[in-house]
Design an enzyme around this catalytic site. Structure first.
Site, PDB file in Angstrom:
ATOM      1  N   ASP A  33       7.034  -2.071  -2.811  1.00 11.59           N
ATOM      2  CA  ASP A  33       7.177  -2.188  -4.267  1.00 11.59           C
ATOM      3  C   ASP A  33       7.903  -3.465  -4.712  1.00 11.59           C
ATOM      4  OD1 ASP A  33       6.191   0.492  -4.230  1.00 11.59           O
ATOM      5  OD2 ASP A  33       8.237   1.245  -4.028  1.00 11.59           O
ATOM      6  N   GLU A  80       0.182   3.922 -11.412  1.00  6.93           N
ATOM      7  CA  GLU A  80       1.638   3.751 -11.388  1.00  6.93           C
ATOM      8  C   GLU A  80       1.938   2.260 -11.312  1.00  6.93           C
ATOM      9  OE1 GLU A  80       2.976   5.902  -7.933  1.00  6.93           O
ATOM     10  OE2 GLU A  80       1.753   4.726  -6.564  1.00  6.93           O
TER      11      GLU A  80
HETATM   12  O1  FUB Z   1       7.750   3.584  -3.264  1.00  9.36           O
HETATM   13  C1  FUB Z   1       7.662   4.861  -3.864  1.00  9.36           C
HETATM   14  C2  FUB Z   1       6.517   4.880  -4.818  1.00  9.36           C
HETATM   15  O2  FUB Z   1       5.310   4.613  -4.128  1.00  9.36           O
HETATM   16  C3  FUB Z   1       6.580   3.794  -5.860  1.00  9.36           C
HETATM   17  O3  FUB Z   1       7.467   4.032  -6.872  1.00  9.36           O
HETATM   18  C4  FUB Z   1       5.149   3.740  -6.247  1.00  9.36           C
HETATM   19  O4  FUB Z   1       4.830   2.626  -7.016  1.00  9.36           O
HETATM   20  C5  FUB Z   1       4.486   3.756  -4.898  1.00  9.36           C
HETATM   21  O5  FUB Z   1       4.478   2.500  -4.302  1.00  9.36           O
END
Ligand code: FUB
Length: 451
Positions: free
Chosen positions: A32, A212
């Site tokens: 991320d 997301e």
């Molecule tokens: O790293 C945990 C979660 O997985 C992140 O917040 C999302 O964007 C995905 O990458």
């Protein structure tokens, strides 16, 4: 570490340098990434994946079914996209005043700078059980910290994957969210960056499956909203798409894919930044662990078409930056390969890879090597059996100018270093190609030039 009432300052600079081809961070698992340029340096603020420790259950911790285990955040800096410095832990779950100290849920963070200050937003499990995640803020005077964590999370920002974006007029916006349907949101931030202002806008007209990781940037007056999303079912992996708008609050028009999905890693998560006149996309994949929840950050160049659309980014092992011929060239982080494969030499600690399964006329190409030091010799770490063979080093392309011919005897399957004099002293920046001639199962670990 030092306590001041409820505010906690954290500075833990361990200055660990890592040399970058992809993945660029190899000594810990990172995901991320938010990349930002501050004062001529490029900083990366990723999340930090760790394996679950069953001992934590005795203390009352519960592993989430999504498999992510994340205890703290590191920051990294670079000036050449080759040498990355680990600046240490900048925020940790045990120091979040409002957080569940056994939450292990420090998902994707972000940072923004305004008025000479740095605002670091991070999702974390709240101690008051008010939601899956709340989003908190830590502030600093410098990009590397120390960061002071605010006593409470930001009201109205329940959720994951914050992305703070500051427009040219100084107005800050927060994008965040995850889930199916119209799940990404945006809201204005107050002048002091500590609270939200006005109505939250739900971003519509995007693919309706799981989304997301919003990351917004502005180029030539256009706002680009980039985000990982899953087109089919919860069982398929995420690709990175983008949408554009003439206003930070939208409406956004979906434009397509920036990076195709990896078959073997459920998540991906991007940030896009211009540094020294080149655009880059930072993202993650599970190259080292081969497991979905232990990921590693990578970077590749990104290009725009004339009309402002984004050309697809093809993930490479080579990554970016210019490699000096004076440094060990990890040729297995190739730009192109023909009739050979890559495998691990070792996976524990800092991983190393090798070129393997070579055949007669296999070749591997590693782009942008600087020969400014005009070397005279080369050393190769190789392994062979039976007859051994010959490796030709060539300029730019597999039939390019012959820099050196390296004869390798039978090493009885042991790794050895073979030294050879170059045919001439190459100079400038070029691609290095290793061509395997008359080989009998030869393996190659690295190439090192010297004067
Ligand atoms: O790293 C945990 C979660 O997985 C992140 O917040 C999302 O964007 C995905 O990458």
């Amino acid at each position: 570490m030092k306590r001041i009432g409820l505010l906690i300052l954290i500075t833990l600079s361990i200055s660990l340098n890592t040399i970058a081809q992809n993945p660029i961070i190899k000594h810990i698992y990172t995901a991320d990434p938010t990349a930002r340029v501050y004062d001529g340096k490029l900083y990366i603020y990723p999340s930090h994946d760790v394996p679950w420790n069953p001992e934590w259950e005795k203390l009352g911790a519960e592993k989430e079914s999504n498999g992510h285990v994340m205890t703290d955040y590191h920051a990294f800096s670079t000036e050449d996209l080759v040498n990355f410095t680990d600046l240490g832990v900048i925020v940790a779950q045990e120091n979040v005043p409002w957080g569940n100290k056994l939450g292990y849920g420090m998902w994707a963070p972000c940072i923004a700078s305004k008025g000479g200050k740095y605002y670091y937003y991070f999702p974390n499990k709240p101690a008051d059980k008010s939601g899956f995640r709340q989003i908190g803020l830590a502030t600093a005077e410098k990009p590397e910290g120390p960061f002071t964590i605010e006593p409470n999370y930001i009201e109205g920002l329940k959720g994951i994957d914050p992305n703070a974006f500051i427009d040219d007029d100084g107005q800050a916006y927060m994008y965040w969210g995850g889930g199916k349907g119209n799940s990404l949101k945006v809201v204005k931030l107050s002048d002091d960056m500590k609270s939200i202002v006005g109505e939250t806008v739900v971003i519509e007209n995007l693919p309706q499956e799981y989304k997301e990781g919003p990351f917004v940037f502005k180029r030539k007056g256009m706002y680009y909203l980039t985000f990982p999303h899953n087109l089919d079912t919860q069982n398929s992996t995420e690709e990175i798409g983008y949408a554009i708008s003439k206003h930070p609050l939208g409406p956004f028009e979906y434009k397509g894919t920036i990076m195709d999905r990896f078959e073997d890693c459920w998540t991906n998560h991007q940030s896009i930044v211009e540094y020294k006149d080149q655009w880059y996309m930072f993202y993650h994949h599970n190259d080292i662990s081969k497991a979905g929840n232990l990921r590693s950050v990578s970077v590749d160049s990104l290009f725009f078409e004339e009309d402002g659309s984004i050309r697809k980014v093809i993930p490479t092992l080579r990554g970016v930056g210019i490699t000096s011929a004076k440094d060990t060239i990890q040729i297995d982080r190739y730009s192109e390969i023909h009739n050979a494969e890559v495998d691990f030499v070792k996976r524990v600690g800092i991983p190393e890879w090798k070129i393997t399964n070579t055949k007669k006329e296999s070749w591997v190409q590693y782009n942008t090597v600087s020969f400014d030091d005009k070397p005279k010799n080369v050393q190769l770490k190789v392994k062979s059996k039976a007859k051994g063979g010959r490796i030709e080093l060539r300029e730019n392309v597999p039939n390019g100018k012959l820099i050196a011919t390296v004869e390798v005897g039978n090493t009885n399957e042991d790794w050895i270093n073979v030294d050879t004099k170059l045919n001439y002293r190459p100079k400038g920046i070029m691609n290095l190609v290793c061509v395997f001639k008359e080989v009998d199962e030869m393996e190659l670990d690295w190439v090192l030039f010297s004067r």
